[in-house]
Enzyme design. Structure first.
Site, PDB file in Angstrom:
ATOM      1  N   GLU A  59      -9.649 -10.189  -7.726  1.00 42.79           N
ATOM      2  CA  GLU A  59      -8.685  -9.075  -7.466  1.00 42.79           C
ATOM      3  C   GLU A  59      -7.378  -9.383  -8.470  1.00 42.79           C
ATOM      4  OE1 GLU A  59      -9.595  -8.287  -2.593  1.00 42.79           O
ATOM      5  OE2 GLU A  59      -7.739  -9.488  -3.262  1.00 42.79           O
TER       6      GLU A  59
ATOM      7  N   LYS B 232       0.735  -1.270   0.101  1.00 41.21           N
ATOM      8  CA  LYS B 232      -0.111  -0.017   0.100  1.00 41.21           C
ATOM      9  C   LYS B 232       0.937   1.163   0.121  1.00 41.21           C
ATOM     10  CE  LYS B 232      -4.070  -2.266   2.253  1.00 41.21           C
ATOM     11  NZ  LYS B 232      -5.022  -2.171   3.356  1.00 41.21           N
TER      12      LYS B 232
ATOM     13  N   HIS C 240      -1.951  -5.566   1.565  1.00 43.27           N
ATOM     14  CA  HIS C 240      -3.121  -6.100   1.136  1.00 43.27           C
ATOM     15  C   HIS C 240      -2.925  -7.693   0.841  1.00 43.27           C
ATOM     16  CE1 HIS C 240      -7.186  -7.131  -0.482  1.00 43.27           C
ATOM     17  NE2 HIS C 240      -6.736  -7.773  -1.351  1.00 43.27           N
TER      18      HIS C 240
ATOM     19  N   TYR D 108     -11.932  -2.116  -3.875  1.00 48.16           N
ATOM     20  CA  TYR D 108     -12.653  -2.253  -2.483  1.00 48.16           C
ATOM     21  C   TYR D 108     -14.216  -2.277  -2.467  1.00 48.16           C
ATOM     22  CZ  TYR D 108      -8.283  -2.490   0.195  1.00 48.16           C
ATOM     23  OH  TYR D 108      -7.016  -2.860   0.580  1.00 48.16           O
TER      24      TYR D 108
ATOM     25  N   ASN E 136      -1.837  -0.081   7.054  1.00 55.06           N
ATOM     26  CA  ASN E 136      -1.428  -1.278   7.664  1.00 55.06           C
ATOM     27  C   ASN E 136      -0.507  -1.861   6.450  1.00 55.06           C
ATOM     28  OD1 ASN E 136      -3.231  -1.903   5.737  1.00 55.06           O
ATOM     29  ND2 ASN E 136      -4.659  -2.921   7.243  1.00 55.06           N
TER      30      ASN E 136
HETATM   31  N1  UDP Z   1      -9.840  -0.615   7.169  1.00 58.57           N
HETATM   32  C1  UDP Z   1     -10.228   0.456   7.784  1.00 58.57           C
HETATM   33  N2  UDP Z   1     -10.878   0.732   8.778  1.00 58.57           N
HETATM   34  C2  UDP Z   1     -11.421  -0.587   9.457  1.00 58.57           C
HETATM   35  C3  UDP Z   1     -11.301  -1.707   8.716  1.00 58.57           C
HETATM   36  C4  UDP Z   1     -10.328  -2.066   7.462  1.00 58.57           C
HETATM   37  O1  UDP Z   1      -9.624   1.681   7.560  1.00 58.57           O
HETATM   38  O2  UDP Z   1     -11.966  -0.635  10.530  1.00 58.57           O
HETATM   39  C5  UDP Z   1      -9.010  -0.757   5.878  1.00 58.57           C
HETATM   40  C6  UDP Z   1      -7.618  -1.233   6.181  1.00 58.57           C
HETATM   41  O3  UDP Z   1      -6.675  -0.822   5.443  1.00 58.57           O
HETATM   42  C7  UDP Z   1      -7.878  -2.518   5.686  1.00 58.57           C
HETATM   43  C8  UDP Z   1      -8.799  -2.494   4.630  1.00 58.57           C
HETATM   44  O4  UDP Z   1      -9.785  -1.265   4.911  1.00 58.57           O
HETATM   45  O5  UDP Z   1      -6.845  -3.389   5.517  1.00 58.57           O
HETATM   46  C9  UDP Z   1      -9.885  -3.508   4.024  1.00 58.57           C
HETATM   47  O6  UDP Z   1     -10.423  -3.856   5.245  1.00 58.57           O
HETATM   48  P1  UDP Z   1     -10.584  -5.814   5.416  1.00 58.57           P
HETATM   49  O7  UDP Z   1     -11.545  -5.766   6.477  1.00 58.57           O
HETATM   50  O8  UDP Z   1     -10.813  -6.317   4.395  1.00 58.57           O
HETATM   51  O9  UDP Z   1      -9.097  -5.853   6.403  1.00 58.57           O
HETATM   52  P2  UDP Z   1      -7.893  -6.784   5.404  1.00 58.57           P
HETATM   53  O10 UDP Z   1      -8.603  -7.967   4.570  1.00 58.57           O
HETATM   54  O11 UDP Z   1      -7.245  -5.766   4.545  1.00 58.57           O
HETATM   55  O12 UDP Z   1      -7.195  -7.165   6.564  1.00 58.57           O
HETATM   56 MG    MG Z   2      -9.824  -7.645   3.087  1.00 55.51          MG
END
Ligand code: UDP
Ligand code: MG
Length: 138
Positions: A126, A9, A115, A49, A112
């Site tokens: 994806e 990211k 991805h 997303y 974070n």
């Molecule tokens: N994210 C966020 N706030 C939240 C949950 C997710 O900003 O409360 C962001 C974070 O960058 C995350 C992405 O949205 O990686 C996609 O969320 P997901 O729940 O799919 O998490 P991941 O699969 O990336 O662990």
């Molecule tokens: Mg996810």
């Protein structure tokens, strides 16, 4: 053989962690079979997303994901989806296991670093969202 779409990211690219992330995948036995750098538009981030479009963090997330260059890749290997998720750690770095990418480098639940696809169906969507078959080298 399984494939996962992974992204370094914008925060990961800014922190100079492209090699660190790819190195961790390779050391875990995964192979990079497609790779490119891109600056996503807001629209492209929204499409990627789309499953999260009703979430309260959608606007902020898609702004973040289009705020700077990212590295897009497909990694391949046995159990690639689960392996990538394990190497990444929990979404919120506070909850991530020691030694995971997010525990080691992430600043927040949004920023974070990385991805990874969360299942076979999302992986298929994806990988196809960013790469065509001529760009993928098994
Ligand atoms: N994210 C966020 N706030 C939240 C949950 C997710 O900003 O409360 C962001 C974070 O960058 C995350 C992405 O949205 O990686 C996609 O969320 P997901 O729940 O799919 O998490 P991941 O699969 O990336 O662990
Ligand atoms: Mg996810």
């Amino acid at each position: 053989m399984e494939r996962s779409l992974s992204i370094v990211k914008p925060d990961g690219v800014k922190k100079n962690l492209i090699g660190e992330v790819i190195g961790r995948f390779e050391k875990a036995g995964l192979r990079v079979v497609a790779l490119k750098m891109a600056r996503l538009t807001k629209k492209q981030a929204e499409g990627f997303y789309a499953v999260h479009k009703e979430k309260p963090f959608f606007l902020s997330l898609t702004e973040f994901m289009s705020s700077g260059p990212v590295v897009l890749m497909i990694v391949e290997g046995e159990g690639a989806i689960g392996k990538v998720r394990e190497l990444m750690g929990a979404t919120n770095p506070v909850d991530a296991e020691p030694g995971t990418i997010r525990k080691d480098f992430a600043d927040s639940i949004e920023s974070n670093i990385v991805h990874g696809s969360d299942g076979p169906e999302t992986a298929a969507f994806e990988t196809g969202y960013f790469f065509n078959s001529l760009e993928t080298h098994s």
